[in-house]
Write a protein that holds these residues in place. Structure first.
Motif, short mmCIF file in Angstrom:
data_model
loop_
_atom_site.label_atom_id
_atom_site.label_comp_id
_atom_site.label_asym_id
_atom_site.label_seq_id
_atom_site.Cartn_x
_atom_site.Cartn_y
_atom_site.Cartn_z
N ALA A 1 0.99 -1.00 0.15
CA ALA A 1 -0.11 0.00 -0.05
C ALA A 1 0.54 1.17 -0.19
CB ALA A 1 -1.16 -0.24 1.25
N SER A 2 0.50 2.30 -0.34
CA SER A 2 1.29 3.14 -0.54
C SER A 2 -0.09 4.73 -0.40
CB SER A 2 2.01 4.08 -2.18
OG SER A 2 0.55 4.34 -2.95
N LEU A 3 0.63 5.98 0.32
CA LEU A 3 0.00 7.10 0.39
C LEU A 3 -0.78 7.23 -0.97
CD1 LEU A 3 1.67 8.62 3.05
CD2 LEU A 3 0.08 7.41 3.32
N GLN A 4 -0.15 7.36 -2.06
CA GLN A 4 -0.70 7.58 -2.84
C GLN A 4 -2.04 6.96 -3.37
OE1 GLN A 4 0.35 10.14 -5.94
NE2 GLN A 4 -1.38 10.39 -5.56
N HIS A 5 -1.74 5.20 -3.53
CA HIS A 5 -3.24 4.47 -3.33
C HIS A 5 -3.77 5.00 -2.33
CE1 HIS A 5 -0.30 1.21 -4.07
NE2 HIS A 5 -1.00 1.31 -5.86
N ILE A 6 -4.37 5.66 -1.59
CA ILE A 6 -4.92 5.92 -0.29
C ILE A 6 -5.35 7.32 -0.71
CG2 ILE A 6 -5.02 7.29 1.37
CD1 ILE A 6 -3.22 4.43 2.85
N ARG B 1 -8.43 6.88 -4.13
CA ARG B 1 -9.65 6.93 -3.09
C ARG B 1 -10.07 7.14 -3.18
NH1 ARG B 1 -9.52 -0.05 -1.69
NH2 ARG B 1 -8.56 0.25 -3.71
N LEU B 2 -9.93 7.76 -2.46
CA LEU B 2 -10.21 9.61 -1.10
C LEU B 2 -10.24 10.96 -2.52
CD1 LEU B 2 -8.38 9.67 2.06
CD2 LEU B 2 -11.07 8.67 1.62
N GLY B 3 -10.03 10.37 -3.53
CA GLY B 3 -10.14 11.51 -4.51
C GLY B 3 -9.40 13.03 -4.47
N LEU B 4 -8.26 12.92 -3.64
CA LEU B 4 -7.40 13.44 -3.46
C LEU B 4 -6.13 14.07 -3.57
CD1 LEU B 4 -8.22 13.47 0.57
CD2 LEU B 4 -9.14 15.54 -0.69
N LEU B 5 -5.63 14.93 -3.43
CA LEU B 5 -4.14 15.05 -4.20
C LEU B 5 -2.84 14.30 -2.68
CD1 LEU B 5 -3.99 18.52 -5.03
CD2 LEU B 5 -3.47 16.27 -6.47
N LYS B 6 -2.17 13.95 -3.45
CA LYS B 6 -1.44 13.22 -1.55
C LYS B 6 -0.88 13.89 -0.68
CE LYS B 6 2.52 10.62 -1.18
NZ LYS B 6 3.85 9.76 -2.16
N GLY B 7 -0.66 15.41 -1.27
CA GLY B 7 -0.22 16.36 -0.18
C GLY B 7 -1.43 16.55 0.35
#
Length: 230
Positions: free
Chosen positions: A42-47, A50-56
């Motif tokens: 898993a990565s923060l990018q995956h999360i 899925r949330l429809g957010l930018l990783k930052g």
């Protein structure tokens, strides 16, 4: 849910979702992603995707992937521990309460299969000091089972040859394994599994003459016949 130590202070407002609402959504999605991909995969990018957010944007809520896993594991443990502590406090002798705890623990695990799987699969991904922070001292979870076996032995309800520490480790280890093969809609319901395990455990611990001579009842099978997965 407690205030996570690793979360940053949210800045701004506007029309965005309230911070706690967004955190709850992040928590749920992170649990699903860790369940599906494992912590390493898993990565923060995956999360974020899925949330429809930018990783930052995740850094408004969490400092790192490890911190996020820590928060997920802490909440799963907190809820599970609260469940068995409440069950252990109900009226009854130690063996009766142990039976209730086993049944309730199995039901809770099966009803929260995603979080349970993450907790039991990914604990080793955290540093030992963070694992200890979650589990608490001498493992607060196991202590509930240990306390009931010790009290049962002190009252003459548990066989004299039983070592409470080994018994509590055996009970928790066998019951926790249910998550590996239980599937919703399968051969047995959580209640059937919990009751059968509880009867087997109590009968194996009980001193002579404490319980009726009848063996644990065999659970009735449901309509489906899917075999447990190994």
């Amino acid at each position: 849910m407690r205030q996570p130590a690793g979360r940053a202070e949210r800045r701004g407002g506007g029309s965005r979702k309230p911070r706690e609402e967004r955190w709850a959504e992040l928590f749920a999605v992170a649990t699903e992603v860790f369940y599906e991909k494992g912590y390493e995969g898993a990565s923060l990018q995956h999360i974020a995707d899925r949330l429809g957010l930018l990783k930052g944007s995740l850094y408004y809520y969490i400092h790192s992937k490890e911190d996020l896993l820590f928060e997920v594991m802490s909440e799963v443990h907190r809820q599970g521990l609260a469940n068995i502590v409440e069950l252990a406090s109900r009226p009854g002798d130690p063996l009766q309460r142990l039976r209730n705890v086993v049944i309730g623990h199995v039901d809770h695990m099966c009803s929260n299969l995603t979080g349970t799987t993450v907790f039991l699969h990914e604990m080793a991904a955290l540093p030992e000091e963070r694992q200890a922070e979650i589990l608490g001292g001498e493992h607060a979870y196991r202590s509930v089972f240990l306390d009931l076996v010790q009290k049962g032995k002190a009252e003459g309800l548990v066989r004299a040859d039983i070592d409470p520490k080994l018994a509590s480790l055996s009970i928790l280890g066998s019951v926790n394994w249910v998550y590996r093969w239980f599937r919703p809609g399968g051969e047995f319901t959580p209640k059937q599994i919990g009751e059968h395990f509880a009867d087997l455990i109590v009968h194996s611990l009980a001193a002579d003459g404490v319980l009726p001579a009848a063996k644990p009842a065999k659970p009735k099978r449901g309509k489906k016949t899917t075999a447990p997965e190994s």
